[in-house]
Design a protein around this motif. Structure first.
Motif, PDB file in Angstrom:
ATOM      1  N   CYS A   1       0.892  -1.242  -0.060  1.00 51.00           N
ATOM      2  CA  CYS A   1       0.201  -0.071   0.059  1.00 51.00           C
ATOM      3  C   CYS A   1       1.033   1.332  -0.033  1.00 51.00           C
ATOM      4  O   CYS A   1       0.906   2.170  -0.839  1.00 51.00           O
ATOM      5  CB  CYS A   1      -0.765   0.029   1.169  1.00 51.00           C
ATOM      6  SG  CYS A   1      -2.030   1.572   1.347  1.00 51.00           S
ATOM      7  N   CYS A   2       1.663   1.454   0.974  1.00 51.75           N
ATOM      8  CA  CYS A   2       2.630   2.592   0.969  1.00 51.75           C
ATOM      9  C   CYS A   2       3.992   2.242   0.488  1.00 51.75           C
ATOM     10  O   CYS A   2       4.737   3.447   0.392  1.00 51.75           O
ATOM     11  CB  CYS A   2       2.737   2.973   2.529  1.00 51.75           C
ATOM     12  SG  CYS A   2       3.563   1.650   3.599  1.00 51.75           S
ATOM     13  N   GLY A   3       4.292   1.107   0.309  1.00 51.05           N
ATOM     14  CA  GLY A   3       5.617   1.057  -0.627  1.00 51.05           C
ATOM     15  C   GLY A   3       6.804   0.926   0.373  1.00 51.05           C
ATOM     16  O   GLY A   3       7.945   0.977  -0.239  1.00 51.05           O
ATOM     17  N   ARG A   4       6.730   1.161   1.627  1.00 51.42           N
ATOM     18  CA  ARG A   4       7.830   1.100   2.571  1.00 51.42           C
ATOM     19  C   ARG A   4       8.109  -0.252   3.148  1.00 51.42           C
ATOM     20  O   ARG A   4       7.110  -0.767   3.666  1.00 51.42           O
ATOM     21  CB  ARG A   4       7.474   2.405   3.494  1.00 51.42           C
ATOM     22  CG  ARG A   4       7.222   3.805   2.993  1.00 51.42           C
ATOM     23  CD  ARG A   4       6.650   4.627   3.948  1.00 51.42           C
ATOM     24  NE  ARG A   4       7.561   4.770   5.136  1.00 51.42           N
ATOM     25  CZ  ARG A   4       7.175   5.455   6.229  1.00 51.42           C
ATOM     26  NH1 ARG A   4       6.186   6.229   6.392  1.00 51.42           N
ATOM     27  NH2 ARG A   4       7.992   5.674   7.197  1.00 51.42           N
ATOM     28  N   GLU A   5       9.325  -0.320   3.614  1.00 54.25           N
ATOM     29  CA  GLU A   5       9.797  -1.438   4.484  1.00 54.25           C
ATOM     30  C   GLU A   5       9.862  -0.774   5.900  1.00 54.25           C
ATOM     31  O   GLU A   5      10.518  -0.277   6.329  1.00 54.25           O
ATOM     32  CB  GLU A   5      11.098  -1.822   4.122  1.00 54.25           C
ATOM     33  CG  GLU A   5      11.240  -2.535   2.858  1.00 54.25           C
ATOM     34  CD  GLU A   5      12.695  -3.325   2.571  1.00 54.25           C
ATOM     35  OE1 GLU A   5      13.267  -3.511   3.679  1.00 54.25           O
ATOM     36  OE2 GLU A   5      12.850  -3.486   1.574  1.00 54.25           O
ATOM     37  N   ARG A   6       8.827  -1.075   6.910  1.00 52.59           N
ATOM     38  CA  ARG A   6       8.643  -0.538   8.011  1.00 52.59           C
ATOM     39  C   ARG A   6       8.870  -1.521   8.957  1.00 52.59           C
ATOM     40  O   ARG A   6       8.506  -1.193  10.433  1.00 52.59           O
ATOM     41  CB  ARG A   6       7.318   0.326   7.965  1.00 52.59           C
ATOM     42  CG  ARG A   6       6.893   1.246   6.867  1.00 52.59           C
ATOM     43  CD  ARG A   6       5.713   1.635   7.123  1.00 52.59           C
ATOM     44  NE  ARG A   6       5.314   2.933   7.879  1.00 52.59           N
ATOM     45  CZ  ARG A   6       4.305   3.722   7.983  1.00 52.59           C
ATOM     46  NH1 ARG A   6       3.234   3.237   6.853  1.00 52.59           N
ATOM     47  NH2 ARG A   6       4.204   4.651   8.490  1.00 52.59           N
ATOM     48  N   GLY A   7       9.343  -2.638   8.990  1.00 57.37           N
ATOM     49  CA  GLY A   7       9.635  -3.473   9.973  1.00 57.37           C
ATOM     50  C   GLY A   7       8.626  -4.567  10.335  1.00 57.37           C
ATOM     51  O   GLY A   7       9.177  -5.522  11.283  1.00 57.37           O
ATOM     52  N   TYR A   8       7.414  -4.300   9.896  1.00 54.65           N
ATOM     53  CA  TYR A   8       6.367  -5.262  10.540  1.00 54.65           C
ATOM     54  C   TYR A   8       5.555  -5.379   9.374  1.00 54.65           C
ATOM     55  O   TYR A   8       5.292  -4.357   8.430  1.00 54.65           O
ATOM     56  CB  TYR A   8       5.591  -4.801  11.715  1.00 54.65           C
ATOM     57  CG  TYR A   8       6.400  -4.810  12.859  1.00 54.65           C
ATOM     58  CD1 TYR A   8       6.258  -6.055  13.862  1.00 54.65           C
ATOM     59  CD2 TYR A   8       7.083  -3.657  13.285  1.00 54.65           C
ATOM     60  CE1 TYR A   8       6.817  -5.988  14.820  1.00 54.65           C
ATOM     61  CE2 TYR A   8       7.834  -3.934  14.581  1.00 54.65           C
ATOM     62  CZ  TYR A   8       7.508  -5.160  15.356  1.00 54.65           C
ATOM     63  OH  TYR A   8       8.483  -5.065  16.675  1.00 54.65           O
ATOM     64  N   VAL A   9       4.870  -6.561   9.165  1.00 52.46           N
ATOM     65  CA  VAL A   9       3.697  -6.874   8.257  1.00 52.46           C
ATOM     66  C   VAL A   9       2.523  -7.532   9.054  1.00 52.46           C
ATOM     67  O   VAL A   9       2.815  -8.291   9.932  1.00 52.46           O
ATOM     68  CB  VAL A   9       3.951  -7.600   6.935  1.00 52.46           C
ATOM     69  CG1 VAL A   9       5.066  -6.985   6.221  1.00 52.46           C
ATOM     70  CG2 VAL A   9       4.754  -8.954   7.618  1.00 52.46           C
ATOM     71  N   TYR A  10       1.429  -7.412   8.350  1.00 54.19           N
ATOM     72  CA  TYR A  10       0.108  -8.116   8.811  1.00 54.19           C
ATOM     73  C   TYR A  10       0.117  -9.334   8.372  1.00 54.19           C
ATOM     74  O   TYR A  10       0.147  -9.599   7.046  1.00 54.19           O
ATOM     75  CB  TYR A  10      -1.160  -7.295   8.306  1.00 54.19           C
ATOM     76  CG  TYR A  10      -2.383  -7.796   8.700  1.00 54.19           C
ATOM     77  CD1 TYR A  10      -2.952  -8.264  10.136  1.00 54.19           C
ATOM     78  CD2 TYR A  10      -3.282  -8.080   7.839  1.00 54.19           C
ATOM     79  CE1 TYR A  10      -3.924  -8.885  10.167  1.00 54.19           C
ATOM     80  CE2 TYR A  10      -4.511  -8.656   7.985  1.00 54.19           C
ATOM     81  CZ  TYR A  10      -4.921  -9.019   9.471  1.00 54.19           C
ATOM     82  OH  TYR A  10      -6.012  -9.567   9.562  1.00 54.19           O
TER      83      TYR A  10
END
Length: 214
Positions: free
Chosen positions: A64-73
């Motif tokens: 969705c946002c294209g970012r690697e943010r350290g967590y996924v659902y």
């Protein structure tokens, strides 16, 4: 493969994945690290999705946002596109995943009270769901969505007599004899094929539960 995390100074959270591979007959460790600088969003209707296992450390970029943010659902997603393991918690919390993909995170099956549409939408479109043997169901109580606490078995239900009594009534409604009901309740196991799903009302703090099995 495994995963984990630790917290360092200045509130930085270090998440990591590890796996083993074999090279020339020797086992080698592969380790990938990344720093999570954002606090996970708060989910009033699912207070600890990391503990329940639907949000996990990952280096995957959110679709969705294209970012690697350290967590996924890693919980259920109901959408036309396959989104399992591809959304970050932040895009669920702010509603952008639901808006972009017309995604829902519950199966739409409600237990308990009728609630305003905006309350149902907050649960259905901005709250991580949970994995169940059958179609997941969500409790609503006192005009609000209940908070999902996790899977429980007979051992955990000792501390939640209201939920245990609700499960007893549920089994009685199936037409079972009392000895069958008590055997069923005693067989509940949070890690087993017969389990219960525990909620707590956000208004009156009543514990609520339902059960299912394979």
């Amino acid at each position: 493969m495994g995963c984990g995390e630790c917290v360092g100074g200045a509130g930085l959270r270090l998440s990591f994945l590890w796996s083993t591979t074999r090279t020339n007959g020797r086992s080698c460790w592969l380790l990938r690290l990344w720093v999570v600088t954002e606090l996970l969003p708060e989910f009033p209707y699912h207070p600890d999705p990391v503990a329940t296992g639907v949000i996990a450390p990952s280096g995957t970029a959110c679709v969705c946002c294209g970012r690697e943010r350290g967590y996924v659902y890693r919980g259920p997603v109901y959408a036309a596109e396959e989104l399992g393991g591809r959304l970050c918690p932040w895009c669920i919390a702010d509603g952008s995943a639901a808006e972009r993909f017309d995604a829902h995170f519950t199966a739409g099956t409600c237990l308990g009270d009728d609630v305003p549409l905006e309350v149902f939408a907050a649960v259905d479109r901005r709250t991580p769901g949970f994995v169940a043997w059958q179609e997941p169901q969500w409790f609503f109580h006192c005009g609000d969505g209940a908070a999902f606490l996790g899977l429980v078995g007979a051992t955990e239900l000792v501390a939640c007599p209201q939920a245990l009594e609700m499960l007893r009534r549920e089994a009685n409604d199936w037409g079972w004899q009392s000895n069958q009901v008590e055997h069923f309740l005693g067989s509940l196991d949070k890690d087993g094929e017969v389990t219960a799903y525990l909620f707590r009302c956000r208004i009156c703090a009543t514990h609520l539960a339902y059960s299912d099995f394979t």
